[in-house]
Scaffold this motif. Sequence first.
Motif, mmCIF file in Angstrom:
data_model
loop_
_atom_site.group_PDB
_atom_site.id
_atom_site.type_symbol
_atom_site.label_atom_id
_atom_site.label_comp_id
_atom_site.label_asym_id
_atom_site.label_seq_id
_atom_site.Cartn_x
_atom_site.Cartn_y
_atom_site.Cartn_z
ATOM 1 N N CYS A 1 0.695 15.511 -3.503
ATOM 2 C CA CYS A 1 -0.343 15.022 -3.578
ATOM 3 C C CYS A 1 -0.672 13.552 -2.711
ATOM 4 C CB CYS A 1 -0.963 14.477 -4.932
ATOM 5 S SG CYS A 1 -0.695 16.174 -6.316
ATOM 6 N N ARG A 2 0.192 13.442 -2.344
ATOM 7 C CA ARG A 2 0.332 11.997 -1.155
ATOM 8 C C ARG A 2 -0.425 12.357 -0.599
ATOM 9 N NH1 ARG A 2 4.647 8.630 -0.122
ATOM 10 N NH2 ARG A 2 5.697 9.678 -1.335
ATOM 11 N N TYR B 1 -7.595 8.028 -0.272
ATOM 12 C CA TYR B 1 -8.233 8.063 -0.791
ATOM 13 C C TYR B 1 -8.031 6.241 -1.880
ATOM 14 C CZ TYR B 1 -11.143 11.926 -0.318
ATOM 15 O OH TYR B 1 -11.849 13.422 -0.088
ATOM 16 N N ILE B 2 -6.950 6.116 -1.212
ATOM 17 C CA ILE B 2 -6.872 4.376 -2.507
ATOM 18 C C ILE B 2 -7.234 3.223 -1.530
ATOM 19 C CG2 ILE B 2 -4.581 3.489 -0.290
ATOM 20 C CD1 ILE B 2 -2.842 3.509 -2.786
ATOM 21 N N ARG C 1 0.926 -0.549 0.226
ATOM 22 C CA ARG C 1 -0.474 0.472 -0.050
ATOM 23 C C ARG C 1 0.879 1.317 0.259
ATOM 24 N NH1 ARG C 1 -1.771 4.265 2.796
ATOM 25 N NH2 ARG C 1 -4.474 4.823 2.822
ATOM 26 N N SER C 2 1.474 1.496 0.846
ATOM 27 C CA SER C 2 2.963 2.293 1.018
ATOM 28 C C SER C 2 3.314 2.688 -0.086
ATOM 29 C CB SER C 2 3.438 2.259 2.053
ATOM 30 O OG SER C 2 4.374 3.153 2.375
ATOM 31 N N GLY C 3 4.037 1.621 -0.907
ATOM 32 C CA GLY C 3 4.208 1.574 -2.178
ATOM 33 C C GLY C 3 3.650 2.450 -3.161
ATOM 34 N N LEU C 4 2.920 1.742 -3.141
ATOM 35 C CA LEU C 4 1.767 1.994 -4.365
ATOM 36 C C LEU C 4 1.316 3.903 -4.612
ATOM 37 C CD1 LEU C 4 -0.245 1.629 -7.194
ATOM 38 C CD2 LEU C 4 -2.065 0.823 -5.152
ATOM 39 N N VAL C 5 1.243 4.054 -2.813
ATOM 40 C CA VAL C 5 1.513 5.797 -2.758
ATOM 41 C C VAL C 5 2.117 6.597 -3.120
ATOM 42 C CG1 VAL C 5 0.915 7.825 -0.695
ATOM 43 C CG2 VAL C 5 -0.398 5.253 -0.015
ATOM 44 N N SER C 6 3.610 5.917 -2.669
ATOM 45 C CA SER C 6 5.195 6.694 -3.591
ATOM 46 C C SER C 6 4.498 6.452 -4.623
ATOM 47 C CB SER C 6 6.073 5.857 -3.049
ATOM 48 O OG SER C 6 5.636 5.920 -0.970
ATOM 49 N N TYR C 7 4.253 5.522 -5.381
ATOM 50 C CA TYR C 7 4.319 5.277 -6.940
ATOM 51 C C TYR C 7 3.596 6.031 -7.606
ATOM 52 C CZ TYR C 7 4.750 2.803 -11.942
ATOM 53 O OH TYR C 7 4.660 2.599 -12.971
#
Length: 215
Positions: free
Chosen positions: A29-30, A36-37, A8-14
């Motif tokens: 935007c993070r 909302y992710i 999850r954290s990696g997808l947010v960062s990506y």
Amino acid sequence: MNLIGTDRSGLVSYVNAQLTNYFPDGADCRPTIDRYIDHALARTGPCVDAVRMWRPGQFSYLHSSQYCTFLYYLSNCIWRDKGDLNVATKLFLLNKALNAIDMFYEVELPEVFLIGHSVGIVLAKATYGNYLVLYQNSTVGKNHGVAPVIGDGVVMYPNTAIIGRSHVRDGSVVAQGVSVVNRDTPGNCLVYSGQAGDLLCKPARERAAEEYFRL
């Protein structure tokens, strides 16, 4: 849903890194993505699980159709919640840049749909039924401000269009290159081009949606 190749954290960062690179205006935007992710992934899950060619419960950010769907849901979740529309707009534009698709966050797509190939797809604000299949260069648009109504289990093959005061009923399969403009279909049919701009609708022997989805 299991995230392939990241967490999850990696997808947010990506996603945040992509937005930062495409739109270098200094905005962070993070926080909005992080808020909302989970909702966006929860809405992407039913699409992934329903598609026959995909492994249920497995989401890959490197799968273009899955990621395209996710970016739409993420932007739509922000818009629905009256969140940061600058981020929603950037997500819409990112999806457009990456996948050549015009799928605005205010367009309300169904719970389950499949983007076969995203290139050239343009979707207006219309009524979309569940188990929709979209292929490249398919267009849904308004005519004189009137938008079409699309039923459940409709398939739009490449280079098709559904425009204006049209009602494409459940189970209609629009053949390649056919435009449905201010016309209706009877449903459970194959739609071809007829003479003088008319449509030729032939009964379908089986539901096309069953080829694509686990119903």
